[in-house]
Design a protein around this motif. Sequence first.
Motif, PDB file in Angstrom:
ATOM      1  N   GLY A 142       0.809  -1.221   0.000  1.00 51.77           N
ATOM      2  CA  GLY A 142       0.000   0.000   0.000  1.00 51.77           C
ATOM      3  C   GLY A 142       0.840   1.268   0.000  1.00 51.77           C
ATOM      4  N   CYS A 143       1.903   1.314  -0.800  1.00 50.74           N
ATOM      5  CA  CYS A 143       2.759   2.517  -0.827  1.00 50.74           C
ATOM      6  C   CYS A 143       1.932   3.707  -1.319  1.00 50.74           C
ATOM      7  N   THR A 144       1.956   4.776  -0.544  1.00 50.70           N
ATOM      8  CA  THR A 144       1.014   5.865  -0.794  1.00 50.70           C
ATOM      9  C   THR A 144       1.352   6.683  -2.033  1.00 50.70           C
ATOM     10  N   TYR A 145       2.593   6.541  -2.543  1.00 51.19           N
ATOM     11  CA  TYR A 145       3.019   7.339  -3.708  1.00 51.19           C
ATOM     12  C   TYR A 145       2.869   6.570  -5.018  1.00 51.19           C
ATOM     13  N   CYS A 146       2.504   5.280  -4.939  1.00 54.83           N
ATOM     14  CA  CYS A 146       2.681   4.385  -6.092  1.00 54.83           C
ATOM     15  C   CYS A 146       1.448   4.302  -6.982  1.00 54.83           C
ATOM     16  N   VAL A 147       1.686   4.467  -8.274  1.00 48.70           N
ATOM     17  CA  VAL A 147       0.601   4.320  -9.231  1.00 48.70           C
ATOM     18  C   VAL A 147       0.693   2.961  -9.944  1.00 48.70           C
ATOM     19  N   ILE A 148       1.874   2.362  -9.913  1.00 46.32           N
ATOM     20  CA  ILE A 148       2.127   1.157 -10.706  1.00 46.32           C
ATOM     21  C   ILE A 148       1.253  -0.012 -10.261  1.00 46.32           C
TER      22      ILE A 148
END
Length: 421
Positions: A142-148
Amino acid sequence: MNQYESELMIEMLENADYIVIPETDINADIYIINSCAVTGEAERKVRQTIRHIRKENPDSKIILTGCYTQIPRESSEYETLGVDLVLGNSEKKSIVKFLNENGIYSKIDYWREDDISYEMVKDSIAERSRAFIKVEDGCNNGCTYCVIRSLRGTRIRSKPIEVVIKEAEQLITKKHKELVITGLNLGKYGKDIGTNLAKLLNEVSKINGDFRIRLSSINPEDLDDELINIILENDKICNHLHIPIQSGSTSVLKRMGRNYTADYLLGLVEKLRAADPLFSITTDIMVGFPGESEQEFQETIDLVSKLEFSKVHAFRFSERPGTRAAQMDRKVPGNVKKDRVEMLISHSQNVANAYKRKLVGKTTTVLVEGVMNGIYIGYDEYYIPHETNGGIIGDFVKTVILSVTAEGVVSKVAKKQVSND
Ligand code: SF4
């Protein structure tokens, strides 16, 4: 991941009698761009590439695939850029069906969460000595910056061990000496099929032949004792890991949604270096995450010194659409991000040079990838680039490290060569 999937498309196109020419050759009838969207900068480069092709070869057809196309966009954006066909990540596996003798079919289709079929390559055309094997796709972190994660799917999809073995055997038969095991969240390999990465590595390492195994990138929290032990104890697995720590500040890591602390990273690296003091660790670090204070940035600088990375890929945080980080306040101004990234790059270079100096006088095994003006180039097991004085392209050579350069090391071929078998 994209490199592997490009190899797959090349193989399928060649099997269908298309002629695949080098990307530097501007005379193609059809261009297939396998795009990235990990940062705003990556997206800018995709657009730049399309514009360049359109200018140099206006009559060609352009197919755009990869993560760029998975982000919802107005179709007018593609029209303005001059893209003829937009394909999602899943369509790479059936690229040939979108082509015909007149060019390309105009069908737009996208990746589907329920697509769990997996692909296999038989050879690696782009790289003669190294070959990638994609063993997993999808990420449930759940990385808050990740769009991938949202572009490639939030469900872990693992390739069965027996399929990986078959693929690895084929690549070894084609004389690939280094197998790079890759996945979107590699450490989660096997969670969906009742196995794990340690077991997979153990099986791959049993294949007969003169080859070595490298892991592409693994999150720190997935390095449990079973996995660490097999990496350290198995001679076929390189003593190098790419561990993307993203930040050295526990408070920033928390805001990023990363599941570890700076202390955990210290303990992890201590374990690896207790077994091999030269164990090589490369990393990715993002600076300027929302709210990153001077103090927090300094914590990252300090951790880089302590962990003695052999290489750091430093980059600036960029807002990705639909992510929680994009909604966070306390944005770090652009000029501060620029200063911090420059500071981190310069500091990391010093740290990497100090690491490489420890290698001087040691014997390492280089996989020779090319020769230029009598200088042989390749990487050793620690993922250090060598300039050396001999060897055979596509084969291993034992070398003694003589000195350190900005990029890597200078070495000479060791008098006594010992087999890797
Ligand atoms: S681990 Fe984090 S950064 Fe990597 S794909 Fe998953 S959510 Fe994204």
